[in-house]
Design a protein around this motif. Structure first.
Motif, PDB file in Angstrom:
ATOM      1  N   ARG A 150       0.745  -1.249   0.086  1.00  7.46           N
ATOM      2  CA  ARG A 150      -0.004   0.106   0.071  1.00  7.46           C
ATOM      3  C   ARG A 150       0.864   1.270  -0.072  1.00  7.46           C
ATOM      4  O   ARG A 150       0.247   2.494  -0.175  1.00  7.46           O
ATOM      5  N   GLN A 151       2.088   0.992   0.214  1.00  5.42           N
ATOM      6  CA  GLN A 151       2.945   2.529   0.179  1.00  5.42           C
ATOM      7  C   GLN A 151       3.802   2.563  -1.084  1.00  5.42           C
ATOM      8  O   GLN A 151       4.585   3.198  -1.229  1.00  5.42           O
ATOM      9  N   LEU A 152       3.408   1.572  -1.904  1.00  4.52           N
ATOM     10  CA  LEU A 152       4.343   1.581  -3.388  1.00  4.52           C
ATOM     11  C   LEU A 152       3.728   2.952  -4.177  1.00  4.52           C
ATOM     12  O   LEU A 152       2.584   3.160  -4.264  1.00  4.52           O
ATOM     13  N   ARG A 153       4.805   3.419  -4.438  1.00  7.60           N
ATOM     14  CA  ARG A 153       4.713   4.549  -5.233  1.00  7.60           C
ATOM     15  C   ARG A 153       5.258   4.712  -6.750  1.00  7.60           C
ATOM     16  O   ARG A 153       4.650   5.398  -7.553  1.00  7.60           O
ATOM     17  N   CYS A 154       6.149   3.742  -6.894  1.00  6.45           N
ATOM     18  CA  CYS A 154       6.639   3.501  -8.398  1.00  6.45           C
ATOM     19  C   CYS A 154       6.771   2.093  -8.729  1.00  6.45           C
ATOM     20  O   CYS A 154       7.421   1.492  -7.825  1.00  6.45           O
ATOM     21  N   LEU A 155       6.144   1.718  -9.718  1.00  9.66           N
ATOM     22  CA  LEU A 155       6.010   0.409 -10.169  1.00  9.66           C
ATOM     23  C   LEU A 155       6.429   0.521 -11.619  1.00  9.66           C
ATOM     24  O   LEU A 155       5.699   0.994 -12.422  1.00  9.66           O
ATOM     25  N   ARG A 156       7.353  -0.045 -11.865  1.00 17.67           N
ATOM     26  CA  ARG A 156       8.035  -0.056 -13.144  1.00 17.67           C
ATOM     27  C   ARG A 156       8.087  -1.633 -13.907  1.00 17.67           C
ATOM     28  O   ARG A 156       8.866  -2.351 -13.139  1.00 17.67           O
ATOM     29  N   GLY A 157       7.294  -1.977 -14.788  1.00 15.43           N
ATOM     30  CA  GLY A 157       7.295  -3.397 -15.262  1.00 15.43           C
ATOM     31  C   GLY A 157       8.373  -3.631 -16.365  1.00 15.43           C
ATOM     32  O   GLY A 157       9.426  -2.742 -16.581  1.00 15.43           O
ATOM     33  N   SER A 158       8.426  -4.672 -16.931  1.00 13.32           N
ATOM     34  CA  SER A 158       9.477  -5.196 -17.650  1.00 13.32           C
ATOM     35  C   SER A 158       9.403  -4.723 -19.099  1.00 13.32           C
ATOM     36  O   SER A 158      10.316  -4.848 -19.970  1.00 13.32           O
ATOM     37  N   GLY A 159       8.355  -4.294 -19.504  1.00 13.72           N
ATOM     38  CA  GLY A 159       8.032  -3.960 -20.843  1.00 13.72           C
ATOM     39  C   GLY A 159       8.611  -2.622 -21.314  1.00 13.72           C
ATOM     40  O   GLY A 159       8.944  -1.831 -20.337  1.00 13.72           O
ATOM     41  N   THR A 160       9.074  -2.473 -22.598  1.00  9.70           N
ATOM     42  CA  THR A 160       9.262  -1.229 -23.131  1.00  9.70           C
ATOM     43  C   THR A 160       8.360  -0.821 -24.336  1.00  9.70           C
ATOM     44  O   THR A 160       7.355  -1.357 -24.488  1.00  9.70           O
ATOM     45  N   LYS A 161       8.478   0.332 -24.847  1.00  9.27           N
ATOM     46  CA  LYS A 161       7.594   0.840 -25.623  1.00  9.27           C
ATOM     47  C   LYS A 161       7.562   0.059 -26.952  1.00  9.27           C
ATOM     48  O   LYS A 161       6.436   0.044 -27.713  1.00  9.27           O
ATOM     49  N   ILE A 162       8.457  -0.501 -27.285  1.00  9.31           N
ATOM     50  CA  ILE A 162       8.456  -1.523 -28.380  1.00  9.31           C
ATOM     51  C   ILE A 162       8.490  -2.838 -28.357  1.00  9.31           C
ATOM     52  O   ILE A 162       8.429  -3.847 -29.078  1.00  9.31           O
ATOM     53  N   SER A 163       7.960  -3.369 -27.078  1.00 10.68           N
ATOM     54  CA  SER A 163       7.964  -4.808 -26.556  1.00 10.68           C
ATOM     55  C   SER A 163       6.478  -5.071 -26.453  1.00 10.68           C
ATOM     56  O   SER A 163       5.662  -4.239 -25.993  1.00 10.68           O
ATOM     57  N   ASN A 164       6.163  -6.293 -26.801  1.00  3.27           N
ATOM     58  CA  ASN A 164       4.829  -6.837 -26.535  1.00  3.27           C
ATOM     59  C   ASN A 164       4.705  -7.535 -25.270  1.00  3.27           C
ATOM     60  O   ASN A 164       3.398  -7.925 -24.530  1.00  3.27           O
ATOM     61  N   ASP A 165       5.721  -7.928 -24.807  1.00  5.16           N
ATOM     62  CA  ASP A 165       5.863  -8.695 -23.543  1.00  5.16           C
ATOM     63  C   ASP A 165       6.115  -7.759 -22.236  1.00  5.16           C
ATOM     64  O   ASP A 165       7.118  -6.887 -22.080  1.00  5.16           O
ATOM     65  N   ARG A 166       4.832  -7.803 -21.723  1.00  2.00           N
ATOM     66  CA  ARG A 166       4.910  -6.799 -20.413  1.00  2.00           C
ATOM     67  C   ARG A 166       4.717  -7.571 -19.104  1.00  2.00           C
ATOM     68  O   ARG A 166       4.049  -8.402 -19.134  1.00  2.00           O
ATOM     69  N   THR A 167       5.045  -6.593 -17.940  1.00  2.00           N
ATOM     70  CA  THR A 167       4.864  -7.414 -16.784  1.00  2.00           C
ATOM     71  C   THR A 167       3.248  -7.345 -16.684  1.00  2.00           C
ATOM     72  O   THR A 167       2.755  -6.148 -16.781  1.00  2.00           O
ATOM     73  N   ARG A 168       2.672  -8.453 -16.317  1.00  2.00           N
ATOM     74  CA  ARG A 168       1.062  -8.242 -16.013  1.00  2.00           C
ATOM     75  C   ARG A 168       0.671  -7.951 -14.950  1.00  2.00           C
ATOM     76  O   ARG A 168       1.015  -8.764 -13.980  1.00  2.00           O
ATOM     77  N   LEU A 169      -0.281  -7.119 -14.464  1.00  2.00           N
ATOM     78  CA  LEU A 169      -0.593  -6.861 -13.319  1.00  2.00           C
ATOM     79  C   LEU A 169      -1.975  -7.736 -12.873  1.00  2.00           C
ATOM     80  O   LEU A 169      -2.420  -8.510 -14.007  1.00  2.00           O
ATOM     81  N   PRO A 170      -2.297  -8.027 -11.677  1.00  2.00           N
ATOM     82  CA  PRO A 170      -3.218  -8.816 -11.316  1.00  2.00           C
ATOM     83  C   PRO A 170      -4.552  -8.328 -11.956  1.00  2.00           C
ATOM     84  O   PRO A 170      -4.774  -7.153 -12.201  1.00  2.00           O
ATOM     85  N   ASP A 171      -5.576  -9.365 -12.099  1.00  2.00           N
ATOM     86  CA  ASP A 171      -6.848  -8.706 -12.575  1.00  2.00           C
ATOM     87  C   ASP A 171      -7.646  -7.774 -11.626  1.00  2.00           C
ATOM     88  O   ASP A 171      -8.446  -7.063 -11.958  1.00  2.00           O
ATOM     89  N   ALA A 172      -7.248  -8.185 -10.455  1.00  2.00           N
ATOM     90  CA  ALA A 172      -8.073  -7.297  -9.126  1.00  2.00           C
ATOM     91  C   ALA A 172      -7.150  -6.917  -8.266  1.00  2.00           C
ATOM     92  O   ALA A 172      -6.244  -7.445  -7.907  1.00  2.00           O
ATOM     93  N   GLY A 173      -7.721  -5.720  -7.518  1.00  2.00           N
ATOM     94  CA  GLY A 173      -6.963  -5.335  -6.446  1.00  2.00           C
ATOM     95  C   GLY A 173      -6.024  -4.042  -6.744  1.00  2.00           C
ATOM     96  O   GLY A 173      -5.383  -3.634  -5.719  1.00  2.00           O
ATOM     97  N   LEU A 174      -6.080  -3.711  -7.773  1.00  2.54           N
ATOM     98  CA  LEU A 174      -5.074  -2.643  -8.212  1.00  2.54           C
ATOM     99  C   LEU A 174      -5.518  -1.252  -7.421  1.00  2.54           C
ATOM    100  O   LEU A 174      -4.658  -0.395  -7.229  1.00  2.54           O
TER     101      LEU A 174
END
Length: 942
Positions: free
Chosen positions: A644-668
């Motif tokens: 709940r204190q998370l302020r910055c979350l950077r996934g593995s994807g880039t702007k030209i990449s189709n493979d990105r870090t998938r967030l959970p379906d619920a709870g965001l």
């Protein structure tokens, strides 16, 4: 927080927090905390006073006492933070009622034990505080008078012989041109403000200009300003310089206040042609309230100022950014200082090491002169040259030969506010020539506790960026990786500045780059192949920066339970099968991971990638930044929603990449503190549930939408059609959002129309999966939008007209995906006041050509790209070569024509002839245009 005050700046508010009833401390502990608060507040004031005094002017006793108080403040903060972690506990309890009751009972017992523990720790600290207070009283630190430095380290630059000057001719002539004819050759400037960091040669340049042109003026003056100026003395010196005979006795012996002195200067300069140099201005207040008032505007005077701060130069006027010396000038200055010659008869054996040294000096005259002076007595020993070269950037500032450069740079350091001193010293964790990403640095500052907003009205990202800009403004860091807006997204530290901060960090035990006695608080390891194995109970930051080909051994169980920052983005990890050890780092606030280099399991280019995080990561309740941008984590565990204190979350994807870090379906929606969400994939279930609308603190959103596909018949799945409205509704509630980037999704397009009223802070918008331009993109809804990139399927005639109403738009890219089903529309037209701020325009649409912009529209446009097909220029087509006039675009510099593919047209064909006539028409327009813009065409059409 200042390195001179340790953690006291943030410790005092934490002690106040402990006194609140919710912590239910023992009565004796509360009294001890109240005592500590009073004593530490006094110590904090004393340390702030010490921090303003140049280090070399402090006595040894003062330095020892300040060091001990700092260490005490860190230890006290560790105690408080540990108590907070233990009391607030890990992740929320299980939903099982039995387990919940049991855990609740254990939690109560644990809290009671923790309260007794902190009470004893506070008693121990109290005794240390009493002892230090007695020392302060016993040795009477406040009565110790520091040794005064009477020699201004900048004086030498004012008395440099003309024969010693190298490489300033071009800058000198440019400034003189501005003062006499203006930078455009027409109207001269009254003021030129030379800006650059300490040692770049601002004073030397100003003095050279002053000596060359002062004979053309009735009166002249050259005065220097200190970081703590005596305005009375400054004005008296100015008057004395203007007329030594008239003011020699009257000014020095007469008691006059500041107002009378200002009036004397104004009266003397009236109706005179004067030249005045004000060297080293430190703030705008001095200019507004003293200097600017004294220097009368009679259209006859010329003023040169020098400053280290960009905002001061812009405020004063006529900002001129001084460049570093060229490679050739640097070489001449370097060898002349050592061998006394400007010719090419220098010893060839020193050639390679000289190149390395000059690269590290980076064209800064003071650095070149200082290093060359250091080598002057070693002109025959190449080994000593190699040693000096290797030492630059590692704290060479302690060398007596570097004393003059250190003093110059320390002037900038002492001028910094306390929080920026700490932030600058933290940069010593990075090696020389390292490109430091701005956002990465800001979130590391946040994790360390350097970023603080007493009023609580700003976000961490906003405050951190102001700190970054503060260092840029003072020329202590160099901008890098500029975006289209010209805003730096990274920085470098010049080796001379790095020398200074590394030496200061060593002196104050602020950062270490070598494994020592295990008492480090911040450890940065470069080019290591193994982990530190000793116990480091006080360690707060561990950063490992290795070249890409260095793989480090398996990580042991880290014995550093107080760790706040763990940055492993700069190394590859061997046999990194489990990240379970992270759970023990309960104080962790920043975590950056890189890819795995194990050759066991799934392989990509010979290396296995980390594709999951342990479920237990959700127990890191204090985690603020999770940076996976260099890892390959495909799916985040569901426990991530507990951070709940998370302020910055950077996934593995880039702007030209189709493979990105998938967030959970619920709870965001639980991650309501997020300010940055990048490189991730958001599921359509999450969109439909409108989870995004709860992220009300979000500043940056860069997310790929995971949309359902199509049926076998090609029809859209119903859920995909219903995604758009919830998404638009959610975006409309993100009132603090500044950047939205929704990259391409090959499986479908969305209609983003809807009602959006609260995007008043949005500066950047990038969407390339829209069916058409959303109706909420207009000047009223987006008053500060500066960058717009849209890719749409359908184009409406009014789209360009509406986009032209965006008042702050500077960069526009609109691409229409043409299809045979696209209906033909009439030519687009805009009003004479459309696109008032646009400097770069890229339009991929068949209905836009230069002639559609009437005089007055696009008046700031410099770079224009438009697409067309030769077929549209054939006889009877919608467009003709008459549509290509450029005269009404007064700021134009570059024109690029796209869509003309020469391979489509055979030699001698009608299409090729039309294309070449199009090129010739634009070239003719460029010739008669005042700016002579460059025309870019496919090379084969020439």
């Amino acid at each position: 927080m200042d390195f001179a005050t340790g953690a006291l700046g943030f410790l005092l508010p934490k002690l106040a927090q402990l006194l609140k009833d919710e912590y239910n401390l023992q009565k004796g502990a509360r009294k001890d905390i109240e005592f500590l608060s009073r004593e530490l507040e006094i110590m904090h004031a004393a340390l702030c006073k010490v921090g303003k005094v140049p280090r070399e002017q402090l006595s040894e006793l003062q330095r020892i006492w300040a060091r001990d108080v700092r260490e005490l403040s860190y230890d006290m903060e560790d105690i408080v933070d540990t108590f907070m972690v233990d009391v607030e506990g890990p992740a929320p309890p299980s939903k099982s009622r039995a387990k919940k009751i049991l855990k609740g009972m254990i939690r109560k017992v644990t809290k009671a034990m923790n309260r007794r523990g902190i009470a004893q720790d506070i008693k121990d600290i109290k005794e240390r505080v009493k002892e230090m207070a007695e020392q302060h009283s016993r040795y009477k630190f406040d009565t110790i008078t520091p040794a005064q430095t009477h020699i201004d380290p900048r004086l030498k630059a004012q008395h440099t012989e003309v024969t010693e000057l190298v490489g300033i001719d071009e800058a000198k002539q440019e400034v003189i041109m501005r003062l006499t004819k203006g930078d455009d050759g027409n109207q001269r400037q009254r003021i030129v403000s030379i800006v650059g960091f300490g040692g770049l040669g601002k004073t030397t340049l100003a003095k050279a200009i002053y000596d060359e042109i002062k004979g053309e003026f009735n009166c002249t003056a050259f005065v220097s300003v200190s970081s703590n100026p005596d305005t009375d003395k400054l004005l008296r010196n100015m008057l004395y310089d203007l007329d030594k005979k008239k003011f020699k006795d009257d000014i020095q012996n007469t008691i006059l206040d500041e107002t009378h002195l200002i009036n004397l200067v104004r009266e003397f300069l009236r109706n005179k042609r004067y030249l005045i140099v004000i060297d080293d201005i430190w703030d705008t207040e001095l200019w507004d309230n003293v200097i600017g008032l004294a220097l009368i505007k009679n259209n006859m005077g010329s003023i040169i100022t020098t400053t280290r701060k960009i905002d001061v130069a812009k405020h004063v006027g006529g900002c001129y950014k001084l460049k570093q010396l060229s490679d050739e000038s640097s070489k001449i200055l370097f060898y002349e200082r050592i061998f006394g010659s400007r010719d090419d008869k220098w010893p060839i054996q020193f050639s390679e090491v000289s190149k390395k040294i000059l690269k590290k000096c980076g064209g800064v005259p003071l650095a070149i002169v200082t290093i060359s002076s250091l080598l002057a007595n070693k002109s025959e020993n190449i080994e000593e040259w190699d040693n000096v070269c290797d030492s630059i950037g590692l704290g060479l500032g302690n060398n007596p030969g570097m004393d003059s450069m250190r003093k110059i740079l320390m002037l900038s350091y002492y001028d910094l506010p306390s929080h920026l001193k700490t932030c600058l010293l933290y940069l010593s964790i990075f090696p020389e020539d390292y490109v430091i990403t701005k956002d990465r640095l800001i979130w590391m500052w946040v994790a360390e506790g350097f970023v603080h907003d007493p009023q609580g009205s700003q976000s961490f990202l906003e405050i951190g960026e102001s700190y970054f800009n503060g260092l840029l403004n003072r020329s202590l860091i160099q901008p890098a990786n500029m975006d289209v807006e010209g805003t730096p997204q990274a920085c470098r530290v010049h080796d001379t500045v790095l020398d200074l901060i590394v030496s200061l960090s060593k002196e104050e035990c602020f950062v270490s780059t070598v494994i020592g006695d295990g008492k480090h608080r911040r450890l940065s390891l470069h080019n290591t192949a193994s982990w530190p194995t000793m116990k480091m109970a006080k360690l707060r930051s561990l950063i490992i920066l290795n070249p890409n080909d260095v793989v480090i051994d398996p990580m042991p169980s880290l014995s550093c339970h107080l760790l706040r920052v763990l940055d492993l983005r700069g190394c590859r990890l061997k046999d990194f099968a489990c990240l379970g050890f992270l759970v023990s780092l309960c104080h962790l606030r920043y975590l950056g991971l890189s890819r795995n280099a194990s050759k066991i399991g799934a392989h990509i280019n010979g290396f296995r990638r980390i594709n999951h995080l342990p479920e237990e990561i959700g127990k890191l309740q204090f985690l603020q930044t999770l940076d996976l941008s260099r890892a390959t984590v495909r799916v985040l565990p569901s426990s991530i929603i507990g951070l709940r204190q998370l302020r910055c979350l950077r996934g593995s994807g880039t702007k030209i990449s189709n493979d990105r870090t998938r967030l959970p379906d619920a709870g965001l929606k639980n991650l309501a503190s997020l300010e940055v969400l990048e490189g991730v994939q958001v599921t359509y279930k999450c969109i439909i549930a409108k989870e995004l609308e709860y992220l009300t603190q979000l500043r940056v959103l860069e997310a790929k939408l995971d949309l359902p596909g199509r049926t076998d018949s090609g029809d859209d799945v119903g859920d995909r059609r219903t995604c758009a409205k919830p998404l638009v509704d959610s975006l409309g509630k993100l009132s603090k959002i500044e950047s939205i980037d929704i990259p391409y999704n090959a499986r479908g397009r969305l209609c983003f129309d809807g009602s959006v009223e609260r995007l008043g802070k949005l500066r950047k918008l990038h969407m390339d999966l829209a069916t058409e331009v959303p109706t909420w993109i207009n000047g009223a809804s987006l008053p500060v939008l500066s960058y717009l990139y849209l890719e749409v399927v359908h184009e409406r005639r009014e789209d360009i007209q509406v986009l032209g109403t965006l008042p702050s738009l500077r960069h526009l890219k609109l691409s229409v995906l043409f299809s045979n089903e696209q209906p033909e529309l009439e030519r687009c037209e805009v009003g004479p006041d459309a696109f008032p701020c646009v400097v770069r325009c890229h339009l991929r649409t068949q209905r836009v050509v230069p002639s559609m912009f009437p005089p007055g529209a696009m008046r700031r446009l410099q770079d224009f790209t438009f697409y067309t097909e030769v077929d549209y220029f054939r006889s009877g087509g919608r467009l003709t070569v008459d549509d290509l006039g450029l005269a009404h675009l007064p700021s134009l510099r570059i024109v690029t024509v796209g869509g003309l593919h020469d391979e489509w047209y055979d030699e001698g064909s009608e299409g090729l002839a039309v294309a070449r006539s199009l090129r010739e028409k634009l070239e003719q327009e460029a010739v008669i245009h005042p700016n002579k813009p460059r025309i870019n065409f496919p090379r084969s059409l020439y």
